[in-house]
Design a protein around this motif. Structure first.
Motif, PDB file in Angstrom:
ATOM      1  N   GLU A 183       1.209  -0.698   0.085  1.00 38.41           N
ATOM      2  CA  GLU A 183      -0.040  -0.085   0.174  1.00 38.41           C
ATOM      3  C   GLU A 183       0.752   0.900   0.016  1.00 38.41           C
ATOM      4  O   GLU A 183       1.710   1.500   1.132  1.00 38.41           O
ATOM      5  CB  GLU A 183      -0.763  -0.192   1.433  1.00 38.41           C
ATOM      6  N   ALA A 184       0.657   1.783  -1.398  1.00 40.02           N
ATOM      7  CA  ALA A 184       1.416   3.593  -1.283  1.00 40.02           C
ATOM      8  C   ALA A 184       1.180   4.191  -0.225  1.00 40.02           C
ATOM      9  O   ALA A 184      -0.042   4.156   0.463  1.00 40.02           O
ATOM     10  CB  ALA A 184       1.263   4.143  -2.485  1.00 40.02           C
ATOM     11  N   ASP A 202       1.555   7.952  -6.400  1.00 46.83           N
ATOM     12  CA  ASP A 202       1.268   6.242  -7.289  1.00 46.83           C
ATOM     13  C   ASP A 202       2.481   5.003  -6.712  1.00 46.83           C
ATOM     14  O   ASP A 202       2.251   4.608  -8.069  1.00 46.83           O
ATOM     15  CB  ASP A 202       1.366   7.464  -8.071  1.00 46.83           C
ATOM     16  N   HIS A 203       3.058   5.615  -5.702  1.00 46.29           N
ATOM     17  CA  HIS A 203       4.384   4.841  -5.586  1.00 46.29           C
ATOM     18  C   HIS A 203       4.267   4.420  -3.983  1.00 46.29           C
ATOM     19  O   HIS A 203       4.123   5.260  -3.264  1.00 46.29           O
ATOM     20  CB  HIS A 203       5.690   4.882  -6.654  1.00 46.29           C
ATOM     21  N   LEU A 204       5.490   3.413  -4.131  1.00 42.79           N
ATOM     22  CA  LEU A 204       5.238   2.698  -2.777  1.00 42.79           C
ATOM     23  C   LEU A 204       7.368   2.368  -3.031  1.00 42.79           C
ATOM     24  O   LEU A 204       7.969   1.366  -3.215  1.00 42.79           O
ATOM     25  CB  LEU A 204       5.529   1.227  -2.159  1.00 42.79           C
ATOM     26  N   ILE A 205       8.208   2.884  -2.039  1.00 43.78           N
ATOM     27  CA  ILE A 205       9.547   2.857  -1.849  1.00 43.78           C
ATOM     28  C   ILE A 205       9.677   0.875  -1.535  1.00 43.78           C
ATOM     29  O   ILE A 205       9.307   1.174   0.057  1.00 43.78           O
ATOM     30  CB  ILE A 205       9.947   3.714  -0.995  1.00 43.78           C
ATOM     31  N   LEU A 206      10.358   0.566  -1.318  1.00 46.15           N
ATOM     32  CA  LEU A 206      10.235  -0.584  -1.346  1.00 46.15           C
ATOM     33  C   LEU A 206      11.417  -0.857   0.045  1.00 46.15           C
ATOM     34  O   LEU A 206      12.587  -0.159   0.362  1.00 46.15           O
ATOM     35  CB  LEU A 206      10.381  -1.640  -1.715  1.00 46.15           C
ATOM     36  N   GLY A 207      11.508  -2.120   1.012  1.00 43.98           N
ATOM     37  CA  GLY A 207      12.343  -2.021   1.989  1.00 43.98           C
ATOM     38  C   GLY A 207      12.080  -1.754   3.173  1.00 43.98           C
ATOM     39  O   GLY A 207      11.823  -0.748   3.747  1.00 43.98           O
TER      40      GLY A 207
END
Length: 349
Positions: free
Chosen positions: A52-53, A58-63
């Motif tokens: 879920e961003a 409109d994006h989700l930074i991973l990690g």
């Protein structure tokens, strides 16, 4: 600055992004990210299964597994430039619920918590981030090479803490522990079992590669047969695979008064024939406890940091089988036969 992100729900949308540097409104402590560990959760998010961003993005930074170094921190924060830190993954819900208000956001009662790199908050796969001091855990400088293992260690620190708390319901003097799965979480669960002076047995399918040797180096016993066939009757069982047949074994094949903790998240849609009556009979007559555990609060982070500090540094380093520069992120997601823990080297990109 560089960041690794996805469009949640869009399969294989993983890409290297250029994003703005974090603003001061995000927190008083500026952290330079050193490394980010990858796990099955990250792969499922990349596959579009969930994620879920943050609101408005409109994006989700991973990690979520992370290690960083403080660039700057406010006076009186307990942190200083150069300190090694790990960002706590889950943050309490904004209301907050009764559990979150007590600092136990891992037990959030209404599901409105957020999680870095997973649910509603950007993750740590970026060059820098900001956070408030209470969202960071300081590490011993000696853990610089392996501190990225802290977050997975928190999962099993909680599992052991809850197991021991449950054990206090009555007489509790465990001698034998079983861990199913020799991935990073399973190996770290075994480490914490050995640190408690228990006879530890680890079950996995692979017969060669680093996993058997890592288990033996702990002084634990490695098994490739099933728990049923082994004849091992444990007092404590930590299930780390999520494989339905293995889950059922840990629930039903153990000693009397056993405590079984389930940490592996199973995929759905698979059916397994189960004699519910027999399982119930064994649980009742054996005074068994089976419980699930996920995520961790600050206390578990601090316990995990102490466990890593006490562990053999060379053994911990062997868990990290590959380090991949951020620019080559695609290679990190390509499974290799001897992988245990794969880490993105953020500053080496």
């Amino acid at each position: 600055m560089k960041a690794l992100g996805v469009r949640p729900g869009v399969k294989d949308s993983l890409e290297l992004l250029q994003v703005d540097a974090p603003g001061e409104a995000e927190g008083g402590v500026l952290v330079e990210v050193i490394a980010v560990g990858l796990c099955g959760t990250d792969k499922e998010i990349v596959s579009g299964e969930y994620g879920e961003a943050p609101a408005g993005s409109d994006h989700l930074i991973l990690g979520h597994e992370n290690l960083g170094r403080v660039v700057s921190a406010p006076e009186g924060s307990g942190l200083a430039e150069g300190d090694l830190v790990v960002g706590i993954v889950r943050r309490p819900d904004p209301e907050p619920c009764a559990a979150c208000a007590k600092g136990q956001w891992d037990m959030c009662r209404n599901g409105k918590y957020t999680e870095h790199g997973i649910k509603g908050l950007h993750g740590f796969a970026r060059e820098q981030y900001r956070a408030e001091p209470d969202a960071l855990v300081k590490l011993d400088p000696a853990l610089e090479g392996v501190g990225v293992l802290l977050e997975p260690t928190t999962i099993v620190a909680k599992a052991w803490q809850h197991t021991e708390a449950i054990g206090q319901r009555a007489f509790f003097d465990p001698k034998v522990a079983v861990v199913t799965g020799a991935g990073p979480v399973g190996l770290l669960a075994a480490l914490l079992g050995v640190q408690r002076g228990l006879e530890v047995h680890v079950f996995d399918q692979v017969e060669d590669g680093p996993k058997p040797d890592l288990v033996k180096a702990l002084g634990a016993t490695y098994h490739t047969d099933t728990l049923t066939d082994s004849g091992v009757l444990a007092d404590v069982l930590i299930e780390c695979t999520g494989v339905p047949s293995v889950v059922m074994e840990t629930i039903t094949k153990h000693g009397l008064d056993a405590v079984t903790c389930l940490t592996g998240v199973s995929s759905t849609g698979k059916r397994l024939p189960v004699d519910v009556g027999a399982a119930n009979r064994e649980a009742v007559l054996g005074n068994d406890v089976v419980f699930g555990s996920v995520n961790a609060n600050r206390g578990h982070y601090e316990a995990a940091a102490e466990a890593l500090k006490k562990a053999d540094g060379d053994w911990l380093a062997r868990l990290i089988t590959r380090r991949v520069p951020l620019d080559d992120f695609g290679k990190a997601f390509e499974r290799q036969e001897d992988d245990v823990k794969v880490v993105l080297d953020v500053q080496g990109a």
